[in-house]
Enzyme design. Structure first.
Site, mmCIF file in Angstrom:
data_model
loop_
_atom_site.group_PDB
_atom_site.id
_atom_site.type_symbol
_atom_site.label_atom_id
_atom_site.label_comp_id
_atom_site.label_asym_id
_atom_site.label_seq_id
_atom_site.Cartn_x
_atom_site.Cartn_y
_atom_site.Cartn_z
ATOM 1 N N GLU A 113 1.329 -12.878 6.824
ATOM 2 C CA GLU A 113 0.359 -12.910 5.730
ATOM 3 C C GLU A 113 -0.919 -13.609 6.210
ATOM 4 O O GLU A 113 -0.940 -14.297 7.240
ATOM 5 C CB GLU A 113 0.976 -13.647 4.540
ATOM 6 C CG GLU A 113 0.090 -13.761 3.306
ATOM 7 C CD GLU A 113 -0.358 -12.410 2.760
ATOM 8 O OE1 GLU A 113 -1.266 -11.811 3.387
ATOM 9 O OE2 GLU A 113 0.159 -11.984 1.713
ATOM 10 N N HIS A 160 7.644 -7.714 1.186
ATOM 11 C CA HIS A 160 8.868 -8.513 1.078
ATOM 12 C C HIS A 160 9.279 -8.714 -0.373
ATOM 13 O O HIS A 160 8.491 -8.521 -1.314
ATOM 14 C CB HIS A 160 8.666 -9.874 1.751
ATOM 15 C CG HIS A 160 7.589 -10.702 1.091
ATOM 16 N ND1 HIS A 160 7.798 -11.425 -0.074
ATOM 17 C CD2 HIS A 160 6.297 -10.922 1.431
ATOM 18 C CE1 HIS A 160 6.695 -12.052 -0.415
ATOM 19 N NE2 HIS A 160 5.754 -11.757 0.478
#
Length: 355
Positions: free
Chosen positions: A87, A11
């Site tokens: 994550e 990202h």
């Protein structure tokens, strides 16, 4: 083997990235720089025809994928969010600084990868999530290919046989066949040759005899020779020309820079799709570790660089070959890792975020 392209992207930057704050599964958003990065990587991939796009369900990953696709001229698919792409969860340490994380590691007398504070995950648990996602992705691509292959054969037979009413046996799998059915043939129909006119029969046979059976030659099939393809993507020094060990290294003959699919020109290649995954540094690192340690992924250079955490919007590209048998593991070949050429020449991106 059925083959598909796999592009992994981390990202864009968040304020927490900039301030070195542990995010974990906190649902943080992109910073202004992060949105800029997402637009730049989207411009870089604007002619890459993605058939599937997956992102983490956290905003920073989803928004990166969303901005990227808005820049894309050829992809016609929706983003599918998947929580398995999140994550690593850091529990009580989320929102804390990296210095506090280091102190916790020392206090617990554990390695950073094994630190398991309240509500946290180990890197092994993160890798397990990544592996399950990858296995499901391979099954999905295989299942879709079976359906397309069946439709292709049916269309080709109709084109080749016309109204022939005899019995035509087929070994092709059906859409209902199990994804990992070992009886499924790896040959797939070549669309171009399937729609060519049938080869004329110049024999002395009577017209009546020629109508009793199907043409003697059907559409050709194609099979993937991964070794042959890899030989094609390597240069004369045995290195992959797409590799960018540094974001400032010029990518010679980079197919992704010109917008072409990296696997479009492999001789005898049967692509099953082109998949984009937008996720997080920790998860992507553990997925690549699995590729290298367990699947013996072909790497054109030392693996140490591959296991670094990808920079924000860094691009990594692989070719994945799916075996027809569930007893065999997928084969992977890395084309390049952590490439950030799209950020290097942009004056608005600080040097520490472009390297």
């Amino acid at each position: 083997m059925l083959t598909f392209g796999l592009t992994l992207i981390r990202h864009g930057e968040t304020n927490e990235n900039k301030n070195r704050v542990i995010q974990g599964q906190l649902d943080t958003d992109l910073s202004e720089i992060g949105i800029k990065q997402a637009k730049l990587v989207g411009n870089r991939l604007h002619e890459e025809n993605f058939t599937h796009v997956f992102t983490s369900d956290l905003k920073r990953a989803y928004k990166t994928g969303e901005v990227l696709l808005k820049q894309n001229k050829v992809s016609n698919c929706r983003i599918k969010q998947d929580s398995r792409l999140r994550e690593r969860k850091f529990g009580d340490l989320e929102g804390k600084s990296f210095n506090e994380f280091s102190q916790s590691v020392k206090k617990a007398k554990q390695s950073a990868k094994d630190l398991n504070t309240a509500g946290a995950e180990t890197t092994k648990q993160v890798q397990t999530r990544a592996i399950v996602f990858f296995e499901d992705l391979c099954q999905q691509v295989m299942q879709e290919s079976i359906a397309k292959d069946t439709q292709c054969h049916q269309t080709a037979k109709k084109r080749c046989y016309g109204n022939y009413s005899g019995s035509i046996s087929s070994d092709s799998a059906t859409p209902d066949s199990p994804v990992w059915d070992s009886t499924y043939k790896t040959d797939t129909c070549d669309f171009e040759s399937a729609f060519l006119p049938p080869i004329e029969d110049n024999s002395q046979s009577s017209s009546l005899e020629s109508q009793k059976g199907p043409p003697t030659q059907l559409a050709t099939t194609c099979q993937l020779d991964l070794a042959g393809y890899l030989k094609g993507v390597q240069d004369t020094q045995g290195r992959c020309p797409n590799v960018s060990l540094s974001p400032r290294v010029h990518r010679v003959n980079s197919s992704i820079s010109s917008g072409r699919n990296s696997f479009d020109e492999g001789e005898g290649l049967t692509p099953g799709g082109n998949v984009l995954v937008v996720s997080h540094g920790g998860l992507l690192r553990e997925l690549v570790r699995y590729f290298i340690d367990k699947l013996d992924c072909y790497m054109p250079y030392n693996t140490h660089h591959a296991l670094d955490t990808s920079p924000n919007t860094g691009i990594s590209k692989f070719i994945v070959s799916i075996p027809p048998s569930k007893d065999d593991f997928p084969k992977l070949a890395c084309l390049f890792m952590h490439d950030k050429e799209h950020l290097v020449d942009d004056d608005d991106i600080p040097d520490n975020l472009a390297c």
